[in-house]
Scaffold this motif. Sequence first.
Motif, PDB file in Angstrom:
ATOM      1  N   ASN A   1      12.423  33.358  41.064  1.00 23.33           N
ATOM      2  CA  ASN A   1      12.397  34.628  40.343  1.00 23.33           C
ATOM      3  C   ASN A   1      13.578  35.488  40.775  1.00 23.33           C
ATOM      4  O   ASN A   1      13.455  36.341  41.644  1.00 23.33           O
ATOM      5  N   TYR A   2      14.721  35.287  40.181  1.00 26.15           N
ATOM      6  CA  TYR A   2      15.910  36.059  40.572  1.00 26.15           C
ATOM      7  C   TYR A   2      15.820  37.418  40.012  1.00 26.15           C
ATOM      8  O   TYR A   2      16.142  38.024  39.267  1.00 26.15           O
TER       9      TYR A   2
ATOM     10  N   LYS B   1      17.019  38.343  51.140  1.00 26.28           N
ATOM     11  CA  LYS B   1      15.733  38.257  51.841  1.00 26.28           C
ATOM     12  C   LYS B   1      14.648  37.701  50.932  1.00 26.28           C
ATOM     13  O   LYS B   1      13.821  36.901  51.349  1.00 26.28           O
ATOM     14  N   LYS B   2      14.653  38.130  49.667  1.00 21.85           N
ATOM     15  CA  LYS B   2      13.655  37.637  48.703  1.00 21.85           C
ATOM     16  C   LYS B   2      13.835  36.135  48.493  1.00 21.85           C
ATOM     17  O   LYS B   2      12.859  35.384  48.503  1.00 21.85           O
ATOM     18  N   LEU B   3      15.080  35.711  48.330  1.00 22.73           N
ATOM     19  CA  LEU B   3      15.352  34.290  48.123  1.00 22.73           C
ATOM     20  C   LEU B   3      14.968  33.469  49.357  1.00 22.73           C
ATOM     21  O   LEU B   3      14.354  32.408  49.241  1.00 22.73           O
TER      22      LEU B   3
ATOM     23  N   LYS C   1      21.513  46.044  48.023  1.00 23.92           N
ATOM     24  CA  LYS C   1      20.929  45.280  46.914  1.00 23.92           C
ATOM     25  C   LYS C   1      21.075  43.782  47.186  1.00 23.92           C
ATOM     26  O   LYS C   1      20.134  43.009  47.003  1.00 23.92           O
ATOM     27  N   SER C   2      22.244  43.384  47.655  1.00 26.19           N
ATOM     28  CA  SER C   2      22.494  41.982  47.982  1.00 26.19           C
ATOM     29  C   SER C   2      21.593  41.523  49.133  1.00 26.19           C
ATOM     30  O   SER C   2      21.055  40.409  49.117  1.00 26.19           O
ATOM     31  N   GLU C   3      21.424  42.381  50.113  1.00 20.13           N
ATOM     32  CA  GLU C   3      20.568  42.065  51.260  1.00 20.13           C
ATOM     33  C   GLU C   3      19.120  41.865  50.813  1.00 20.13           C
ATOM     34  O   GLU C   3      18.440  40.941  51.251  1.00 20.13           O
TER      35      GLU C   3
ATOM     36  N   ASP D   1      12.840  25.201  55.815  1.00 20.54           N
ATOM     37  CA  ASP D   1      13.372  26.056  56.879  1.00 20.54           C
ATOM     38  C   ASP D   1      14.869  26.208  56.643  1.00 20.54           C
ATOM     39  O   ASP D   1      15.624  25.237  56.753  1.00 20.54           O
ATOM     40  N   ILE D   2      15.316  27.428  56.326  1.00 22.43           N
ATOM     41  CA  ILE D   2      16.730  27.632  55.999  1.00 22.43           C
ATOM     42  C   ILE D   2      17.636  27.479  57.216  1.00 22.43           C
ATOM     43  O   ILE D   2      18.845  27.385  57.084  1.00 22.43           O
TER      44      ILE D   2
END
Length: 132
Positions: free
Chosen positions: A131-132, A100-102, A94-96, A112-113
């Motif tokens: 959108n968390y 990825k969404k964030l 769930k955290s992963e 660029d992260i």
Amino acid sequence: MAEVMEKSIETAKAKYPTGKIVSTNMVVYDYPNVGAMTTVKDKTTGVEHRIFVDAYTLEEVQDKPATKTELGVWSMYEQVSKDKVDENLKDWQKSEQFTKKLEQEINDIGIDIGEPITEENIKKLVSQPFNY
């Protein structure tokens, strides 16, 4: 990690050549030591033996049972129930997915992260309704 796991399997096969390797896992044993633990099952008696190999030295750590006065060799891996492992895995997944969404949302606004954050990028982040 691969090297210590291979060494643990190699040691187990040498000590118990007729045994069946049940599993090999990276473990924290005798906290804070890290190594590989291979479980071998004797095909005739069904008795299981544990082989620990230290990740730093690649040397076998003698397994000894706990007594009233000695902790023995123990693994944190054995302290977590199967249900808890499954629950932790679901939480991790769930955290992963959230991460990825964030990351995708941040990438979509042109940041660029992999690069150091700039004042301009901070302003972009603050103005975004994620959108968390």
